[in-house]
Design a protein around this motif. Structure first.
Motif, PDB file in Angstrom:
ATOM      1  N   GLN A  29       0.418  -1.106   0.221  1.00  0.00           N
ATOM      2  CA  GLN A  29       0.238  -0.200   0.041  1.00  0.00           C
ATOM      3  C   GLN A  29       0.844   1.403  -0.583  1.00  0.00           C
ATOM      4  N   GLY A  30       1.101   1.532  -1.296  1.00  0.00           N
ATOM      5  CA  GLY A  30       1.794   3.256  -1.084  1.00  0.00           C
ATOM      6  C   GLY A  30       2.952   2.780  -1.299  1.00  0.00           C
ATOM      7  N   TYR A  31       3.373   4.315  -1.103  1.00  0.00           N
ATOM      8  CA  TYR A  31       5.076   4.604  -1.327  1.00  0.00           C
ATOM      9  C   TYR A  31       5.571   3.226  -0.279  1.00  0.00           C
ATOM     10  N   GLU A  32       5.839   3.278   0.972  1.00  0.00           N
ATOM     11  CA  GLU A  32       6.056   2.201   2.502  1.00  0.00           C
ATOM     12  C   GLU A  32       6.643   1.030   1.690  1.00  0.00           C
ATOM     13  N   GLY A  33       4.824   0.736   0.804  1.00  0.00           N
ATOM     14  CA  GLY A  33       5.070  -1.308   0.406  1.00  0.00           C
ATOM     15  C   GLY A  33       6.141  -0.810  -0.362  1.00  0.00           C
ATOM     16  N   LEU A  34       5.803  -0.152  -1.772  1.00  0.00           N
ATOM     17  CA  LEU A  34       6.590  -0.693  -2.496  1.00  0.00           C
ATOM     18  C   LEU A  34       8.404  -0.749  -2.365  1.00  0.00           C
ATOM     19  N   VAL A  35       8.590   0.199  -1.359  1.00  0.00           N
ATOM     20  CA  VAL A  35       9.805  -0.183  -1.515  1.00  0.00           C
ATOM     21  C   VAL A  35      10.103  -0.878  -0.278  1.00  0.00           C
ATOM     22  N   ALA A  36       9.561  -0.942   0.665  1.00  0.00           N
ATOM     23  CA  ALA A  36       9.222  -2.217   1.592  1.00  0.00           C
ATOM     24  C   ALA A  36       9.385  -4.074   0.615  1.00  0.00           C
ATOM     25  N   LEU A  37       9.688  -3.673  -0.867  1.00  0.00           N
ATOM     26  CA  LEU A  37       9.092  -5.199  -0.882  1.00  0.00           C
ATOM     27  C   LEU A  37      10.197  -4.866  -2.118  1.00  0.00           C
ATOM     28  N   LEU A  38      11.570  -4.037  -2.245  1.00  0.00           N
ATOM     29  CA  LEU A  38      12.638  -3.071  -3.139  1.00  0.00           C
ATOM     30  C   LEU A  38      13.546  -4.460  -2.893  1.00  0.00           C
ATOM     31  N   PRO A  39      14.199  -4.961  -1.836  1.00  0.00           N
ATOM     32  CA  PRO A  39      14.801  -6.130  -1.647  1.00  0.00           C
ATOM     33  C   PRO A  39      14.531  -7.590  -2.168  1.00  0.00           C
ATOM     34  N   ARG A  40      12.918  -8.155  -1.967  1.00  0.00           N
ATOM     35  CA  ARG A  40      12.094  -9.198  -2.380  1.00  0.00           C
ATOM     36  C   ARG A  40      12.316  -8.764  -4.549  1.00  0.00           C
ATOM     37  N   LEU A  41      12.380  -7.572  -4.611  1.00  0.00           N
ATOM     38  CA  LEU A  41      12.611  -7.229  -5.971  1.00  0.00           C
ATOM     39  C   LEU A  41      13.460  -7.635  -6.914  1.00  0.00           C
ATOM     40  N   ARG A  42      15.067  -7.217  -6.354  1.00  0.00           N
ATOM     41  CA  ARG A  42      16.002  -7.155  -6.333  1.00  0.00           C
ATOM     42  C   ARG A  42      16.611  -8.400  -6.538  1.00  0.00           C
ATOM     43  N   GLU A  43      15.819  -9.130  -5.875  1.00  0.00           N
ATOM     44  CA  GLU A  43      16.139 -10.740  -6.216  1.00  0.00           C
ATOM     45  C   GLU A  43      15.674 -11.205  -7.225  1.00  0.00           C
ATOM     46  N   ALA A  44      14.246 -10.848  -7.251  1.00  0.00           N
ATOM     47  CA  ALA A  44      13.797 -11.053  -8.594  1.00  0.00           C
ATOM     48  C   ALA A  44      13.974 -10.406 -10.007  1.00  0.00           C
ATOM     49  N   ILE A  45      13.786  -9.269  -9.676  1.00  0.00           N
ATOM     50  CA  ILE A  45      14.503  -8.332 -11.625  1.00  0.00           C
ATOM     51  C   ILE A  45      15.387  -8.639 -11.644  1.00  0.00           C
ATOM     52  N   ASP A  46      15.818  -8.230 -13.332  1.00  0.00           N
ATOM     53  CA  ASP A  46      17.420  -7.932 -13.538  1.00  0.00           C
ATOM     54  C   ASP A  46      17.429  -6.471 -12.519  1.00  0.00           C
ATOM     55  N   ALA A  47      18.354  -6.006 -12.585  1.00  0.00           N
ATOM     56  CA  ALA A  47      19.238  -5.015 -12.163  1.00  0.00           C
ATOM     57  C   ALA A  47      18.673  -3.945 -12.643  1.00  0.00           C
ATOM     58  N   ARG A  48      19.170  -4.107 -14.240  1.00  0.00           N
ATOM     59  CA  ARG A  48      18.781  -3.134 -15.302  1.00  0.00           C
ATOM     60  C   ARG A  48      17.677  -2.504 -14.602  1.00  0.00           C
ATOM     61  N   LYS A  49      16.437  -3.681 -15.670  1.00  0.00           N
ATOM     62  CA  LYS A  49      15.366  -3.084 -15.334  1.00  0.00           C
ATOM     63  C   LYS A  49      14.178  -2.583 -14.458  1.00  0.00           C
ATOM     64  N   LEU A  50      15.079  -2.281 -12.930  1.00  0.00           N
ATOM     65  CA  LEU A  50      14.065  -1.824 -12.170  1.00  0.00           C
ATOM     66  C   LEU A  50      14.968  -0.859 -11.737  1.00  0.00           C
ATOM     67  N   ARG A  51      15.672  -0.491 -12.547  1.00  0.00           N
ATOM     68  CA  ARG A  51      16.499   1.131 -12.315  1.00  0.00           C
ATOM     69  C   ARG A  51      15.866   1.994 -12.108  1.00  0.00           C
ATOM     70  N   ALA A  52      14.496   1.852 -13.953  1.00  0.00           N
ATOM     71  CA  ALA A  52      13.078   3.037 -13.834  1.00  0.00           C
ATOM     72  C   ALA A  52      12.350   2.910 -12.267  1.00  0.00           C
ATOM     73  N   VAL A  53      12.458   1.625 -11.242  1.00  0.00           N
ATOM     74  CA  VAL A  53      11.908   1.753  -9.766  1.00  0.00           C
ATOM     75  C   VAL A  53      12.026   2.573  -9.185  1.00  0.00           C
ATOM     76  N   GLU A  54      13.685   1.957  -9.147  1.00  0.00           N
ATOM     77  CA  GLU A  54      14.585   2.794  -7.782  1.00  0.00           C
ATOM     78  C   GLU A  54      14.197   3.905  -8.014  1.00  0.00           C
ATOM     79  N   LYS A  55      15.160   4.954  -9.687  1.00  0.00           N
ATOM     80  CA  LYS A  55      14.763   5.561  -9.727  1.00  0.00           C
ATOM     81  C   LYS A  55      13.765   6.943  -9.358  1.00  0.00           C
TER      82      LYS A  55
END
Length: 77
Positions: A29-55
């Motif tokens: 839910q919201g910004y905090e929820g997505l930030v909390a998921l970043l470690p799991r996203l980094r494990e599953a998704i290629d870093a190049r593809k995830l850069r836009a989200v991290e930015k």
């Protein structure tokens, strides 16, 4: 909202492998929820593809918006 849409697309590309992660993204839910998921996203998704989200999420001017069910502080005049 923009980061949520990108994450949804990237996780959707994982197919069945990303099913549980997709459920977690939908539950976030919201910004905090997505930030909390970043470690799991980094494990599953290629870093190049995830850069836009991290930015979007980790930009210095990123604004934290309370989740829809979070209590809103009372405004005292």
């Amino acid at each position: 909202m923009k980061a949520y849409a990108i994450v949804g697309q990237l996780v959707g590309e994982l197919g069945l492998k990303g099913f549980r992660l997709q459920l977690a993204v939908e539950k976030a839910q919201g910004y905090e929820g997505l930030v909390a998921l970043l470690p799991r996203l980094r494990e599953a998704i290629d870093a190049r593809k995830l850069r836009a989200v991290e930015k979007i999420l980790l930009a210095p001017d990123a604004v934290s918006v309370p989740a829809s069910n979070a209590p809103t502080p009372a405004i005292i005049p």
